[in-house]
Design an enzyme around this catalytic site. Structure first.
Site: not given
Ligand code: SF4
Ligand code: SF4
Length: 325
Positions: A147, A227
């Site tokens: 990464d 996200c």
């Molecule tokens: S916000 Fe949604 S896409 Fe992002 S890590 Fe959490 S569950 Fe997964």
């Protein structure tokens, strides 16, 4: 100098491939695959589309070094093989210890960040494998990544047969689910290559339905602007969360695992053998008031070599404040 017969060379390649895979497993990796180093034509088309929609949010580094992402030979000339390993980090701890009756006072930490920082744990193991490659093929060059560079790691994991890219965009293995880190070794050495794995998501949409912020905008496409890990880990502490994120944090203080927690393939998870990934101080969540009371010296000492240091103390406090609202 007489050349080795073709049959002998093939036998040697078969043996060296089996040897290096077994060696990688001895180093503690659960899965090992090898892909041929060719340009990533299709993958780059999809990646460019994702960028053009602005789904990388403020991750400007993703726009740079496209020629390296397209062809790893722009990183290490004459690379022939891309060796990909999976480091399982699943531990049997729970997100919130059972004694915590008042969950709302705590913020959850993403599973990958419970233990020590994988950037410190994985590279020495990759270097061991790289040394073994050079022992097998004396003239080989190698370069290792965790990464840490302009490499489409997930796409290489698919090509190397580690797993398929699930609708939540993480790589899933039928053997161990998705709780693993990826490590990459580029090498000029030649091996036998693995075939990609079929996509086994099928008609499942559990991750799309469970995502608290609707960040999985279509199967396999995550919009970082929505996200939770992007906001709680990657943004500068002074950035406020947009309302649709702030109101749907679902108790996540650092990162988010919801889409992986609901994935049926994670029934196949196994406990990791790597002690570094067990929860530091048995903490899988932090008391929000204790985060807000942190002093810099304590933060630096307590989270030294922890992934949590990435958000910085001010970022962690910003996250805790958002959860208390
Ligand atoms: S916000 Fe949604 S896409 Fe992002 S890590 Fe959490 S569950 Fe997964
Ligand atoms: S939850 Fe279902 S759709 Fe999402 S990645 Fe897992 S199997 Fe695929």
């Amino acid at each position: 100098m007489t050349q080795k017969p073709h049959q002998y060379l093939l036998q040697e390649k078969i043996e060296q491939t089996a040897h290096i895979k077994a060696f990688a497993k001895e180093c503690g990796f659960s899965l090992v695959g090898i892909a041929e180093a060719v340009p990533l034509e299709q993958e780059m088309v999809r990646f460019s589309e994702w960028l053009s929609k602005g789904f990388h949010a403020g991750l400007g580094y993703m726009e740079r070094n496209q020629e390296k992402r397209y062809d790893v030979r722009n990183i290490l000339p004459e690379t022939r093989s891309v060796l990909v390993v999976a480091q399982n980090y699943y531990t049997p701890h729970q997100h919130l210890p059972p004694e915590h009756e008042r969950y709302e006072e705590y913020g959850k930490i993403s599973r990958y960040a419970w233990g020590d920082d994988y950037h410190d744990v994985i590279p020495p193991k990759l270097e061991r494998i790289a040394d073994e490659i050079k022992r097998l093929q004396a003239e080989a060059h190698t370069k290792v990544y965790t990464d840490t560079g302009a490499i489409l790691e997930k796409q290489w994991a698919v090509r190397a047969g580690i797993g398929w890219q699930g609708k939540h965009s993480n790589i899933i293995s039928r053997e161990i689910g998705s709780w693993f880190f990826l490590g990459i070794i580029l090498t000029t050495a030649e091996f036998l290559y693995d075939a990609p794995v079929q996509d086994f998501c099928g008609t499942c949409t559990a991750c799309l339905e469970a995502c608290p912020t609707g960040a999985i905008v279509q199967p396999h496409v995550v919009d970082a602007n929505k996200c939770i890990p992007y906001w709680t880990i990657e943004t500068k502490p002074e950035r406020e969360f947009p309302p649709e994120v702030a109101q749907n944090l679902d108790s996540w203080l650092f990162g988010c695992d919801t889409c992986q927690d609901v994935c049926p393939w994670n029934r196949f998870q196994r406990d990791t053998d790597e002690a570094h990934f067990h929860a530091r101080n048995a903490e899988t969540a932090l008391h929000l008031d204790s985060v807000l009371d942190l002093q810099q010296e304590e933060f630096s000492e307590r989270f030294r070599k922890s992934p949590l240091k990435r958000s910085k103390m001010a970022g962690l406090k910003r996250n805790a404040e958002a959860l208390k609202k």
